[in-house]
Design a protein around this motif. Sequence first.
Motif, PDB file in Angstrom:
ATOM      1  N   LEU A 191       0.833  -1.213   0.000  1.00 20.51           N
ATOM      2  CA  LEU A 191       0.000   0.000   0.000  1.00 20.51           C
ATOM      3  C   LEU A 191       0.869   1.266   0.000  1.00 20.51           C
ATOM      4  O   LEU A 191       0.593   2.233   0.713  1.00 20.51           O
ATOM      5  N   SER A 192       1.903   1.243  -0.830  1.00 18.07           N
ATOM      6  CA  SER A 192       2.841   2.369  -0.901  1.00 18.07           C
ATOM      7  C   SER A 192       2.355   3.495  -1.806  1.00 18.07           C
ATOM      8  O   SER A 192       3.053   4.487  -1.979  1.00 18.07           O
ATOM      9  N   LYS A 193       1.169   3.310  -2.409  1.00 19.31           N
ATOM     10  CA  LYS A 193       0.559   4.302  -3.290  1.00 19.31           C
ATOM     11  C   LYS A 193       1.260   4.429  -4.638  1.00 19.31           C
ATOM     12  O   LYS A 193       1.035   5.391  -5.376  1.00 19.31           O
ATOM     13  N   ALA A 194       2.101   3.470  -5.004  1.00 20.69           N
ATOM     14  CA  ALA A 194       2.638   3.441  -6.363  1.00 20.69           C
ATOM     15  C   ALA A 194       1.485   3.207  -7.323  1.00 20.69           C
ATOM     16  O   ALA A 194       0.562   2.434  -7.029  1.00 20.69           O
ATOM     17  N   VAL A 199      -3.899  -2.349  -5.128  1.00 19.07           N
ATOM     18  CA  VAL A 199      -4.674  -3.588  -4.998  1.00 19.07           C
ATOM     19  C   VAL A 199      -3.742  -4.786  -4.836  1.00 19.07           C
ATOM     20  O   VAL A 199      -4.199  -5.918  -4.678  1.00 19.07           O
ATOM     21  N   LEU A 200      -2.420  -4.517  -4.854  1.00 19.14           N
ATOM     22  CA  LEU A 200      -1.432  -5.598  -4.830  1.00 19.14           C
ATOM     23  C   LEU A 200      -0.836  -5.710  -3.431  1.00 19.14           C
ATOM     24  O   LEU A 200       0.138  -5.055  -3.095  1.00 19.14           O
ATOM     25  N   THR A 201      -1.438  -6.555  -2.621  1.00 17.30           N
ATOM     26  CA  THR A 201      -1.075  -6.654  -1.207  1.00 17.30           C
ATOM     27  C   THR A 201      -0.643  -8.057  -0.800  1.00 17.30           C
ATOM     28  O   THR A 201      -0.678  -8.406   0.381  1.00 17.30           O
ATOM     29  N   ILE A 422      -2.389  -2.076  11.949  1.00 20.44           N
ATOM     30  CA  ILE A 422      -1.550  -3.197  11.511  1.00 20.44           C
ATOM     31  C   ILE A 422      -0.795  -2.839  10.241  1.00 20.44           C
ATOM     32  O   ILE A 422       0.411  -3.087  10.118  1.00 20.44           O
ATOM     33  N   VAL A 423      -1.508  -2.242   9.286  1.00 19.53           N
ATOM     34  CA  VAL A 423      -0.871  -1.849   8.027  1.00 19.53           C
ATOM     35  C   VAL A 423       0.275  -0.882   8.283  1.00 19.53           C
ATOM     36  O   VAL A 423       1.387  -1.039   7.739  1.00 19.53           O
ATOM     37  N   ARG A 424       0.049   0.117   9.132  1.00 19.45           N
ATOM     38  CA  ARG A 424       1.106   1.092   9.436  1.00 19.45           C
ATOM     39  C   ARG A 424       2.302   0.408  10.111  1.00 19.45           C
ATOM     40  O   ARG A 424       3.462   0.724   9.829  1.00 19.45           O
ATOM     41  N   ARG A 473      -7.824  -9.053   5.640  1.00 19.09           N
ATOM     42  CA  ARG A 473      -7.043 -10.105   4.990  1.00 19.09           C
ATOM     43  C   ARG A 473      -5.840  -9.516   4.253  1.00 19.09           C
ATOM     44  O   ARG A 473      -4.772 -10.127   4.185  1.00 19.09           O
ATOM     45  N   GLU A 474      -5.986  -8.321   3.679  1.00 20.38           N
ATOM     46  CA  GLU A 474      -4.853  -7.644   3.047  1.00 20.38           C
ATOM     47  C   GLU A 474      -3.755  -7.388   4.068  1.00 20.38           C
ATOM     48  O   GLU A 474      -2.561  -7.596   3.794  1.00 20.38           O
ATOM     49  N   ALA A 475      -4.156  -6.925   5.248  1.00 24.65           N
ATOM     50  CA  ALA A 475      -3.179  -6.657   6.303  1.00 24.65           C
ATOM     51  C   ALA A 475      -2.453  -7.942   6.705  1.00 24.65           C
ATOM     52  O   ALA A 475      -1.234  -7.947   6.925  1.00 24.65           O
TER      53      ALA A 475
END
Length: 542
Positions: A191-194, A199-201, A422-424, A473-475
């Motif tokens: 989720l680096s905003k590239a 959507v690629l996690t 969690i993501v952070r 689930r992404e996290a």
Amino acid sequence: MGQKAVNGALNLTADVLVIGGGPAGTWAAVSAAAKGAKVVLADKGYCGSSGATAPSGTGVWYVKPERELREAAKASRYTIGGQLAEHGWMDRVLDRTYENMNKLGEFGYPFPLDPEGKPHRRSLQGPEYMRLMRRLVQKAGVQILDHSPALELLADAYGVGGASGVRTQTGDVWTVRAGAVVIATGGCAFLSKALGCNVLTGDGYLLAAEAGADLSGMEFSNAYAICPTFSSVTKTAYYTYATFYYEDGTPIEGAGSKRGRSVIARKLLEGHRVYVSLDQAPEELKPLLRVGQTNFFLPFDRRGIDPFKDRFPVTLRLEGTVRGTGGIRITDESCATVVPGLYAAGDAATRELICGGFTGGGSHNAAWAMSSGSFAGEGAAAYAKRLGERAASRDLRSASSSSFASGKEAGFGNASRRTEEIVRAVQEEVMPYDRNLFRTGPKLESSLKRLDQIWNEQRERAIERSAEGVKAREAAAMTATARWMYHSALARKETRGMHKREDYPEIDPRQHYRLASGGLDRVWVRPEPVKQEAAEKEGVPL
């Protein structure tokens, strides 16, 4: 194709289920259908516009079948990739890519003409390419489930036999029973905003590992792309024509787009702002660069910046395994995994077989997506055909490591906030240059201690079958991906390909092997020999 809706749930049966709707997924679906299979394709976004390829122009590893050209093409990445590629696989991918690119021309892709009036087939415009691929998928009779991410694979003692997920726009649950499943969900950019990467996690990695599959090359996952500070477009190839400057206009010695990104990272770590001008671009090439990647120039045009003359600030944005080479390990020429009925393609699968430990945007990755997608689709169709009527009577269960429950049962009041935390926390371990790009044993161990804790905390969470559950689930997938990455990086005590160990700065001939990895609660890593034909051809000791 069987279809049954019960209480808002969608239940389908097919021969092949493809999870992912980018280049690899669409080629897999078309190829499976061409073999007579009934196919369902489930995309997390909208098939044809989501993913890393759709919004971008991309070069393609397209080489005419002439011996000298092919040998030069294979040699170009072999050494820089740490001599981990295999010539047999490179030959197969070059052959299939050449065939598929020519097919695209026959299907109506508008290739530009070279000065001799012949189609120039070494690049693709993402929007046109993926619009065409969606049309081809539909024409092949494939049923597309848009905005339908998979939450779990379904399996029994004999292997994988389908998947279940949620339709995020309606909240309905979907289930597909299938003889074989192709994972084509792309890589993980955290989720680096590239552009195109959010959507690629790493979802497919987690799905496959839960079913018993393993991965390979996960240490080759620290790809950072040059990007203007005010843009999400990561088109590093354009910086081939760049000069890099300090704030005062002094050129930065050694900075560059290919072998000089580490210099840029170190300057940013030191607190400098790094500026760029594409002032090395030949005048006659400038219009072609604009046509080749129009969205690269939009942020500049909006700000009144001429990137060919003016200096602008840049940063390095993590692209992880999307531009790395790690992914699900495949075991044969059909792109099968160690799990019966499960196949992998594109960035979801390891690209070490054709480029070892180093790649980048487009080129080899684009060729791998269309070729491995074709191989996997054909392989999955053949497997489903062999399975025959037995597929309908299988006692399938969830292979997920997560437990699922309704919102009322699980009490999801703070789920969204916890997922964001969690993501952070994962991003704090994988995004810093001094952790992921410039690696050392102590820093990897420190990050793994935290990542293991984050993983264990998530194992206690029930997942809601909803859009919020998809984010949870992404996290989990990002956490798992980071752990496979860093365990593999810790095991490779050398610098090879894009993997850099500051405490082991040289390549070690004794570590001329690939690293397989896997496991969920307990991650394992083991060496895997490189096929002898590749080593002998280049005189590399085994």
